[in-house]
Motif scaffolding. Structure first.
Motif, PDB file in Angstrom:
ATOM      1  N   GLY A 169       0.880  -1.351  -0.106  1.00 48.33           N
ATOM      2  CA  GLY A 169      -0.069  -0.008  -0.098  1.00 48.33           C
ATOM      3  C   GLY A 169       0.818   1.293  -0.100  1.00 48.33           C
ATOM      4  O   GLY A 169       2.027   1.184   0.051  1.00 48.33           O
ATOM      5  N   SER A 170       0.243   2.386   0.022  1.00 48.41           N
ATOM      6  CA  SER A 170       0.938   3.703  -0.123  1.00 48.41           C
ATOM      7  C   SER A 170       0.253   4.729   0.725  1.00 48.41           C
ATOM      8  O   SER A 170      -0.751   4.440   1.400  1.00 48.41           O
ATOM      9  CB  SER A 170       0.746   4.354  -1.494  1.00 48.41           C
ATOM     10  OG  SER A 170       0.704   5.720  -1.365  1.00 48.41           O
ATOM     11  N   ILE A 171       1.288   5.239   1.807  1.00 46.17           N
ATOM     12  CA  ILE A 171       0.614   6.120   2.929  1.00 46.17           C
ATOM     13  C   ILE A 171      -0.286   7.368   2.262  1.00 46.17           C
ATOM     14  O   ILE A 171      -1.103   7.844   2.778  1.00 46.17           O
ATOM     15  CB  ILE A 171       2.029   6.763   3.669  1.00 46.17           C
ATOM     16  CG1 ILE A 171       1.483   7.529   4.965  1.00 46.17           C
ATOM     17  CG2 ILE A 171       3.013   7.669   2.637  1.00 46.17           C
ATOM     18  CD1 ILE A 171       2.486   8.112   5.891  1.00 46.17           C
ATOM     19  N   SER A 172       0.175   7.955   1.120  1.00 49.68           N
ATOM     20  CA  SER A 172      -0.682   8.803   0.271  1.00 49.68           C
ATOM     21  C   SER A 172      -2.165   8.431   0.052  1.00 49.68           C
ATOM     22  O   SER A 172      -3.008   9.061   0.186  1.00 49.68           O
ATOM     23  CB  SER A 172      -0.031   9.220  -0.970  1.00 49.68           C
ATOM     24  OG  SER A 172       1.337   9.967  -0.846  1.00 49.68           O
ATOM     25  N   GLN A 173      -2.323   7.049  -0.458  1.00 49.13           N
ATOM     26  CA  GLN A 173      -3.492   6.822  -0.668  1.00 49.13           C
ATOM     27  C   GLN A 173      -4.311   5.847   0.275  1.00 49.13           C
ATOM     28  O   GLN A 173      -5.724   5.555   0.292  1.00 49.13           O
ATOM     29  CB  GLN A 173      -3.342   5.782  -2.021  1.00 49.13           C
ATOM     30  CG  GLN A 173      -3.113   6.343  -3.051  1.00 49.13           C
ATOM     31  CD  GLN A 173      -3.194   5.496  -4.261  1.00 49.13           C
ATOM     32  OE1 GLN A 173      -2.694   4.387  -4.080  1.00 49.13           O
ATOM     33  NE2 GLN A 173      -3.850   5.949  -5.531  1.00 49.13           N
TER      34      GLN A 173
END
Length: 584
Positions: A546-550
């Protein structure tokens, strides 16, 4: 394609293009579809249905509405090295990863230069809209918690990452115009830092040093803002030490990040360090954003749908600065912008931009037999699921959001995000949606208002290990008085039993029947977890790609490994001690 608008107006800082776009919706949409079909007529996918034609009526008759699983085999073929014209005549330059937290697994969606141009257009137009509504915003800077993540490659060498990473590294971001609220407090090197902790720390360091220049604070999702201020609570002393000495902590090892941030520090500043220490040492952080950044005019993020649960906490931190939701978009396409950015979060609507993708809508109101209508033909007060056709190879692709038509800006429909379509909890025949659960928890939070506690985040799962099965909510709480943050002394069993009851009372009639009359669902349970648990849950999902932004906290948990993260941090358990009424 015939276009009744001039993008040069936008690039010159003129919002006339917004009126042109929203006044000529049908013509622009028809021209856009014609362009997409003509360009992609010889692709393998469209050949199956249109046989080389670009006729709109044939498109509507022959092309089925599809989901990700329908087009996934074609995307996988491109990922594995087959020519991109399986799906698109324009080169597919990468694969865009969805967040994976709303519906489960991450999707890989085709990405090309047209998507990035559309993203730049959305950034341009929303920046100008804000400038028209907020005086002086273009003279300041934004403390924006933006991040990139590592890129990977498919077996054929196709780059795979979240679209924001591709965009922040592209010419469309690097050559951004001055009217993007002038600039950011963080240099681009901080956005490009691949270590989330180092990046977040440096965002705060730059934002605090330039505190008088900050006119907005924001992140892609409001859940990340909650994480950011929790991080500040835990790290403000070290940040003050860096500001006092003029040196970045040694554990920040990214060389480009260190160098660029060191230039912003510009030597010791003990007076600023003392000021920040004074503010952060207060027993309550109510209004901390206004205190640290006195010229902040608004907070920018997504506050609709699932993100609405974070509004009370951010209002607490900011003393009710305006909360601005600017854009509605997804991994598949951007959709629209909020032309009234200073409205209350519950009143946010998005005006669809007809030049982005070809938009159709699956009518989901009862009695409409899944009718599909064009953007120009949606009806006020009706509910729809958007269906998109894009330049990147998605044709009549259904997005699992439910939208309500609330009005029109000129001739462009405005939509309110109503809910996600997916069911998050079910024990028997009941089907509790994300929206059902969010509303129920919002009602239960009212019970906490008389206490010193705030609900910071929550998730849920259907526990069928018991007989009968029951709903479990994991709640992370925080005291408003930070000098007395011992949760174990604050957990009143009567209060939480009432919270359980209010959640159950707020769920739909079928749940209440199976819980009260049939006895096939057990009493709802709230499990209070330690502070930091939802940070650990985020770290878990990020470690899985996953991504911290999303990242968005999943409303419902299905992964046994994710459940283990939560279970290891449970402080207390509470059950509903009375059955909900059959009638609300």
């Amino acid at each position: 394609m015939r276009q009744n608008f001039d993008l040069n107006d936008l690039y010159n800082g003129n919002l006339k293009v917004l009126d042109d776009l929203t006044s000529n919706v049908k013509q622009i949409q028809d021209d856009l579809l014609k362009e997409i079909l003509t360009l992609n007529a010889e692709t393998e996918y469209l050949q199956r249905f249109l046989h080389g034609s670009s006729d709109k009526e044939l498109f509507k008759t022959n092309l089925p509405v599809v989901t990700y699983e329908d087009v996934r085999p074609y995307i996988d073929r491109v990922a594995n090295g087959e020519p991109f014209d399986v799906l698109s005549a324009m080169p597919i330059t990468g694969l865009n990863l969805s967040s994976g937290t709303s519906g489960g697994k991450q999707k890989r969606l085709p990405l090309n230069d047209k998507y990035l141009k559309n993203m730049r257009f959305i950034y341009d137009i929303r920046s100008l809209i804000i400038s028209k509504h907020v005086d002086g915003v273009e003279q300041g800077k934004g403390l924006m918690f933006l991040f990139t993540r590592p890129e990977s490659k498919t077996s054929s060498g196709l780059l795979t990452t979240i679209v924001s990473t591709t965009f922040f590294k592209s010419k469309y971001f690097k050559d951004r115009p001055s009217y993007w609220y002038n600039s950011f407090t963080s240099p681009d090197e901080v956005f490009w830092c691949l270590d989330n902790k180092q990046g977040l720390y440096c965002h705060f360091l730059c934002g605090l040093v330039q505190r008088d220049d900050v006119v907005r604070v924001g992140a892609l999702f409001s859940s990340l803002l909650i994480r950011a201020f929790t991080f500040l609570e835990n790290n403000w002393r070290e940040l003050c030490s860096n500001i006092r000495s003029g040196q970045v902590s040694t554990w920040v090892t990214d060389p480009s990040c260190r160098e660029s941030v060191s230039k912003i520090l510009r030597g010791p500043n003990p007076e600023l360090a003392d000021f920040i220490e004074e503010k952060c040492s207060q027993k309550s952080w109510q209004g901390i954003i206004r205190q640290l950044w006195p010229n902040a005019k608004f907070i920018e993020s997504v506050f609709t749908g699932q993100m609405a649960q974070y509004v009370p906490t951010l209002e607490f931190y900011s003393n009710k600065l305006p909360l601005v939701s600017t854009t509605y978009g997804a991994s598949e396409s951007f959709f629209g912008v909020n032309v009234n950015p200073l409205c209350k979060p519950q009143d946010v609507t998005y005006t669809f931009m007809p030049n982005i993708s070809y938009f159709e809508f699956l009518h989901i109101d009862e009695g409409n037999n899944n009718e599909i209508v064009e953007l120009a033909n949606v009806k006020l007060g009706h509910y729809y699921a958007p269906v998109v056709t894009t330049f990147a190879g998605l044709y009549r692709y259904k997005v699992d959001d439910i939208l309500e038509v609330t009005g029109f800006h000129n001739n462009a429909p405005q939509f309110r995000f109503a809910r996600r379509k997916n069911v998050v909890l079910s024990i028997q025949t009941e089907a509790t949606t994300e929206d059902d659960l969010l509303n129920a928890v919002t009602n239960a939070k009212l019970v906490l208002e008389s206490t010193d506690l705030m609900l910071m985040d929550f998730t849920s799962y259907a526990d069928i290990s018991t007989a009968p099965g029951h709903y479990v909510l994991y709640w992370e709480l925080k005291t408003k008085n930070f000098n007395n943050n011992n949760l174990t002394t604050k957990l009143d069993e009567k209060v939480f039993a009432e919270c359980c009851y209010v959640v159950e009372e707020s769920l739909d009639p079928l749940y209440r029947k199976e819980r009260t009359k049939d006895g096939t669902i057990g009493a709802l349970e709230i499990r209070v977890v330690q502070n930091g648990t939802f940070d650990a849950l985020m770290d878990f999902f990020i470690s899985r790609g996953g991504s911290i932004s999303q990242y968005k906290t999943p409303v419902g948990i299905k992964s046994s490994d994710a459940l283990a993260v939560l279970e290891n941090k449970v402080l207390a358990r509470f059950f509903s001690i009375k059955s909900p009424p059959l009638d609300p």
